[in-house]
Scaffold this motif. Structure first.
Motif, short mmCIF file in Angstrom:
data_model
loop_
_atom_site.label_atom_id
_atom_site.label_comp_id
_atom_site.label_asym_id
_atom_site.label_seq_id
_atom_site.Cartn_x
_atom_site.Cartn_y
_atom_site.Cartn_z
N ILE A 1 26.86 93.53 77.35
CA ILE A 1 27.89 92.82 78.10
C ILE A 1 27.39 91.44 78.52
CG2 ILE A 1 29.08 92.78 80.34
CD1 ILE A 1 29.54 95.78 80.01
N LEU A 2 26.19 91.40 79.09
CA LEU A 2 25.65 90.13 79.56
C LEU A 2 25.41 89.16 78.42
CD1 LEU A 2 24.51 88.40 81.86
CD2 LEU A 2 22.29 89.52 81.49
N GLN A 3 24.80 89.62 77.36
CA GLN A 3 24.44 88.71 76.28
C GLN A 3 25.66 88.17 75.53
OE1 GLN A 3 21.60 87.35 76.01
NE2 GLN A 3 20.56 88.69 77.47
N THR A 4 26.69 88.98 75.34
CA THR A 4 27.87 88.44 74.67
C THR A 4 28.49 87.31 75.48
OG1 THR A 4 29.23 90.22 75.64
CG2 THR A 4 28.43 90.55 73.39
N GLU A 5 28.37 87.39 76.80
CA GLU A 5 28.89 86.31 77.65
C GLU A 5 27.99 85.08 77.57
OE1 GLU A 5 30.78 89.46 80.89
OE2 GLU A 5 29.31 87.97 81.57
N LEU A 6 26.69 85.27 77.69
CA LEU A 6 25.76 84.13 77.69
C LEU A 6 25.73 83.42 76.35
CD1 LEU A 6 22.82 85.74 79.69
CD2 LEU A 6 24.50 84.08 80.54
N LEU A 7 25.96 84.14 75.27
CA LEU A 7 25.98 83.55 73.93
C LEU A 7 27.29 82.85 73.63
CD1 LEU A 7 24.36 86.57 72.04
CD2 LEU A 7 23.25 84.35 72.47
N GLY A 8 28.26 82.98 74.52
CA GLY A 8 29.56 82.34 74.31
C GLY A 8 30.49 83.09 73.40
N LEU A 9 30.17 84.34 73.08
CA LEU A 9 31.03 85.13 72.21
C LEU A 9 32.28 85.60 72.95
CD1 LEU A 9 28.31 87.26 70.37
CD2 LEU A 9 29.34 85.08 69.65
N VAL A 10 32.16 85.76 74.26
CA VAL A 10 33.31 86.06 75.14
C VAL A 10 33.13 85.21 76.40
CG1 VAL A 10 33.54 88.43 74.26
CG2 VAL A 10 32.15 87.99 76.30
N PRO A 11 34.19 84.97 77.15
CA PRO A 11 34.06 84.18 78.38
C PRO A 11 33.26 84.93 79.44
CG PRO A 11 36.35 84.22 77.60
CD PRO A 11 35.60 85.26 76.81
N PRO A 12 32.71 84.23 80.44
CA PRO A 12 31.99 84.88 81.53
C PRO A 12 32.85 85.94 82.22
CG PRO A 12 31.64 82.51 81.60
CD PRO A 12 32.69 82.75 80.56
#
Length: 411
Positions: free
Chosen positions: A313-324
């Protein structure tokens, strides 16, 4: 202009329990398969980078581990460099091999990672994780976890790695900031167990529902056992080369090649651990996107470091794959599942494929190479052309001690 670097061959053992096999046995298996994949022999290699994080602690082989394991594989005479970078060990070996090619110091290089963690003494295995934070100031870890996740009054929940408590505190902080729920964590775990069922090399291949994940044994709130990576044995290897190296290896390697667009690493900085401004995954991925000439919207498939479901969950957000704040809801909506907008961890991830620490980053490269070649079978992401691997290791002052982001493109 950056020197092109190509993945020519990949090999990976099944991840799981390998009682009766040594580190050398597992190394030989993965390296032999990687060389066979590109039609090469050990004589084609100019350099090798060997990664293991636990062999010293568990077997006493604190030095020259790579020279010993690779000699048994037939690798002799060339430079062998030993690599340890916690859970990012394999990705670090890969980055070193890539840089060796880019520097012109080699035309063909090998990166290999291996771990045999099931040694018949679970207490000793769990203890190895206690060296992946600052052992000179253990009270600092306690203070950081309290700052992130607050005090949690739980009974003794049984044996577990300290990193489950770390991830639980990080998850509770995220829940406070964004309203992330335990059901969303369970949705990530259920997705990855579903993906792993189609992966013959995965440690766990049993599908689970969200309800089953939530009902499983608790570890440290909000985590349950199926949300967390198991203790795993295994090895993975990757052969990288330059254009000249490809010519040496021949037509088979050229036809199956995958281009390395970026292999970027970074180390954390002093910042407020409760927020994500300046988080190293965000900083490292920004550098990787710039180097690769692509952006998050270009990524077709990703393998990220999900030592727990919250990690994904955290990494998909930090990588920009999904919004924060959208990592959990996106998983619930199916956006990160096979067939979704951006499939994440089609291999099953560390939660289900397994997490042999030194091999995990290279296991991600194995999966993404298969995806970009179109050879992933029932796990195949249709039309995959750009792939991203994120791998993190250790914990220091509120985030991973080291992060790697690798971006690949199908030829």
């Amino acid at each position: 202009m950056t020197t092109p670097v190509w993945i020519a061959g990949v090999g990976m053992t099944p991840f799981g329990r390998h009682s009766g096999r040594s580190v050398s046995d597992l190394t030989r298996w993965a390296v032999t398969d990687a060389l066979r994949d590109c039609g090469a022999t050990t004589g084609a290699l100019d350099a090798a980078f060997f990664g293991t994080a636990t062999q010293g602690a568990l077997e006493g082989q604190h030095m020259i581990a790579g020279q010993i394991a690779l000699r048994a594989t037939g690798v002799q005479g060339i430079p062998v460099v030993n690599v340890e970078n916690a859970c990012a060990t394999g990705a670090s070996a890969f980055a070193l091999a890539v840089n060796q090619i880019r520097a012109g110091a080699a035309e063909v290089a090998l990166a290999v990672g291996v771990e045999r963690m099931n040694v018949g003494d679970p207490e000793r295995t769990m203890a190895v994780f206690d060296s992946a934070y600052d052992v000179s100031d253990p009270d600092a870890l306690t203070r950081t976890l309290l700052e992130l996740g607050g005090a949690v009054d739980e009974p003794d929940l049984g044996r577990r790695s300290i990193f489950m408590d770390i991830y639980a505190a990080l998850a509770r902080n995220h829940m406070r900031l964004y309203g992330t729920t335990q059901e969303q964590l369970a949705a990530v775990a259920a997705k990855n167990h579903d993906h792993a069922a189609a992966n013959p090399r995965a440690h766990y291949r049993r599908r689970m529902t969200v309800a089953e994940v939530l009902a499983a044994r608790r570890l440290s709130y909000p985590l349950t056992v199926p949300m967390c990576a198991p203790v795993t044995d295994g090895a993975a290897a990757v052969v990288v080369c330059s254009e000249a190296g490809l010519r040496r290896l021949g037509d088979g390697a050229r036809s199956a090649r995958v281009e390395v667009l970026a292999a970027v690493m970074g180390t954390g900085t002093d910042r407020d651990p409760r927020g994500f401004e300046g988080h190293q995954s965000r900083m490292v991925s920004a550098r990787a996107y710039e180097q690769a000439g692509v952006g998050p919207d270009d990524v077709d498939v990703a393998e990220v470091h999900d030592a727990t479901a919250f990690g994904e969950i955290l990494q998909t957000e930090l990588l920009g794959l999904v919004p924060p704040g959208e990592g959990g809801p996106a998983a619930l909506r199916g956006e990160t599942s096979l067939g979704g907008r951006v499939p994440v961890n089609p291999s099953g991830g560390l939660e289900s494929k397994g997490h042999p620490i030194g091999a995990s980053g290279l296991g991600q490269i194995f999966e993404l190479t298969e995806q970009l070649r179109g050879t992933a079978g029932p796990r195949q992401v249709d039309g995959a052309r750009i792939a991203l691997a994120e791998n993190g290791g250790g914990f220091h002052r509120g985030e991973e001690a080291v992060t790697s982001v690798i971006i690949l493109r199908g030829a």
